[in-house]
Design an enzyme around this catalytic site. Structure first.
Site, mmCIF file in Angstrom:
data_model
loop_
_atom_site.group_PDB
_atom_site.id
_atom_site.type_symbol
_atom_site.label_atom_id
_atom_site.label_comp_id
_atom_site.label_asym_id
_atom_site.label_seq_id
_atom_site.Cartn_x
_atom_site.Cartn_y
_atom_site.Cartn_z
ATOM 1 N N GLY A 1 52.376 -25.407 -23.104
ATOM 2 C CA GLY A 1 52.358 -24.552 -22.129
ATOM 3 C C GLY A 1 53.390 -24.661 -20.891
ATOM 4 N N GLY B 1 53.679 -21.390 -18.624
ATOM 5 C CA GLY B 1 52.480 -21.139 -17.760
ATOM 6 C C GLY B 1 52.683 -21.747 -16.444
ATOM 7 N N MET B 2 51.707 -21.160 -15.460
ATOM 8 C CA MET B 2 52.081 -21.630 -14.201
ATOM 9 C C MET B 2 52.306 -23.097 -13.978
ATOM 10 S SD MET B 2 49.306 -21.117 -10.653
ATOM 11 C CE MET B 2 48.262 -22.147 -11.443
ATOM 12 N N GLY C 1 53.380 -25.245 -16.050
ATOM 13 C CA GLY C 1 54.329 -25.836 -16.665
ATOM 14 C C GLY C 1 55.691 -25.514 -16.050
ATOM 15 N N TYR D 1 34.747 -22.323 -21.451
ATOM 16 C CA TYR D 1 35.933 -23.021 -20.989
ATOM 17 C C TYR D 1 35.683 -24.392 -20.879
ATOM 18 C CZ TYR D 1 40.028 -24.188 -18.270
ATOM 19 O OH TYR D 1 40.940 -24.667 -17.761
ATOM 20 N N LYS E 1 36.993 -27.888 -22.397
ATOM 21 C CA LYS E 1 37.797 -28.991 -21.720
ATOM 22 C C LYS E 1 37.094 -30.251 -21.877
ATOM 23 C CE LYS E 1 41.447 -26.828 -20.269
ATOM 24 N NZ LYS E 1 42.862 -27.483 -20.459
ATOM 25 N N TRP F 1 32.502 -11.006 -3.181
ATOM 26 C CA TRP F 1 31.367 -11.099 -4.137
ATOM 27 C C TRP F 1 30.529 -12.314 -3.465
ATOM 28 C CZ3 TRP F 1 32.552 -11.253 -10.215
ATOM 29 C CH2 TRP F 1 33.440 -10.052 -10.491
ATOM 30 N N ARG G 1 35.194 -23.981 -2.417
ATOM 31 C CA ARG G 1 36.167 -24.209 -3.287
ATOM 32 C C ARG G 1 37.125 -25.300 -2.929
ATOM 33 N NH1 ARG G 1 32.705 -22.751 -5.656
ATOM 34 N NH2 ARG G 1 32.251 -21.380 -7.524
#
Length: 306
Positions: free
Chosen positions: A8, A11-12, A14, A133, A137, A199, A206
């Site tokens: 990866g 990816g972000m 990586g 997902y 994991k 939403w 978070r």
């Protein structure tokens, strides 16, 4: 210096990690998706068997935002389990005993007590919209743990909170919450500060971690590999509500439009806050405050859109 295989790498995470590892003197193998398909067991085995590798850092994953994850549960599960299991099997086949598996805090049961402690893993059902997902994991984490038990390997799993930063997926359809909203608010500003719809009521909280800080932790981990527990949380220790996130974004972007709420939209769990006792024991902490990281991320987004 040790040779590290980073999956990866494009990816972000990586793209933040590889330069840091190179700066520290590690020799890096970072094959692209065109060079190696991680869902192809034979291809992975051939690649690993033809290279001298000391440690693997598994960053690759199929990821999507809550809307896309809901409609592609099976694909998410199948792709992530296939990649993880193929990699574990190949490591065992070729005698690689060190693997750092980048998991996700989504593996925690939806009703687990807060803050989320590693002792809660496997103690309940996964959150519905991201079940595919999350389950994938969890499966890969447990496979690492069982490999350690049976083969005396040292396969470690880290469970980061919500990542963000440059190189993220800013798609309005498939991006995670923070990058997608950042993009949407940028567009709204360009459209004479059009209203933004949040939403839910915006009270959900978070914990966010800047991708560069997680890359720093991974570098720290490779230098202190034996001190790491088999599984551990990695986070910022700072909770931000969805409303607060929008307010920070508005300040950085210069958005002055109306923030509205759609109470019929899904919001996921109301809180996901990590117990960071292992991280604190190791003496590592993130360096980048949320607001600073958000500003850097927006600057990257703006430049990509120019």
């Amino acid at each position: 210096m040790a040779t590290v295989l980073v999956t990866g790498a494009s990816g972000m995470l990586g793209q933040h990690l590889v330069p840091m590892l190179e700066k520290k003197g590690y020799l890096i193998l970072a094959p692209s998706q065109d060079e190696i398909d991680l869902t192809d067991a034979a291809a992975i085995s051939s690649f690993i068997g033809s290279n001298s590798i000391d440690v693997v850092v598994h960053c690759a994953a199929y990821v999507a935002g809550i809307a896309s994850s809901t409609t592609k549960k099976h694909h998410s599960f199948d792709a992530n389990v296939s990649m993880g299991m193929n990699l574990i099997r190949s490591c065992l086949e070729h005698g690689i005993t060190k693997l750092l598996n980048v998991g996700s805090a989504t593996v925690y049961p939806s009703d687990a007590p807060q803050p989320l402690s590693e002792s809660s893993l496997g103690q309940g059902a996964f959150e519905g919209p991201i079940e595919g997902y999350a389950l994938s994991k969890y499966v890969v984490y447990r496979a690492c743990a069982m490999a350690n038990e049976q083969h005396n390997t040292s396969f470690k799993t880290i469970l980061p909170c919500n990542l963000f930063g440059p190189y993220d997926n800013f798609s309005l359809e498939t991006g995670h919450m923070l990058p997608a909203i950042l993009h949407r608010m940028h567009q709204a500003k360009e459209q004479q500060n059009a209203p933004i719809v949040i939403w839910g009521d915006g009270s959900a909280k978070r914990e966010f971690l800047y991708a560069s800080d997680l890359a720093d932790f991974i570098c720290f981990s490779l230098d202190n590999f034996e001190s790491l527990p088999e599984v551990m949380n990695v986070g910022s220790g700072v909770e931000v509500s969805v409303n607060e996130m929008h307010q920070h974004m508005a300040k950085i972007i210069g958005y002055s439009g109306e923030l509205q709420h759609d109470l019929d939209k899904p919001v996921g769990r109301l809180r996901r806050y990590l117990d960071l006792q292992h991280q604190q024991r190791l003496g590592w902490s993130p360096k980048t405050p949320f607001e600073e990281a958000l500003a850097i991320t927006y600057d990257y987004l703006r430049r990509t859109l120019e």
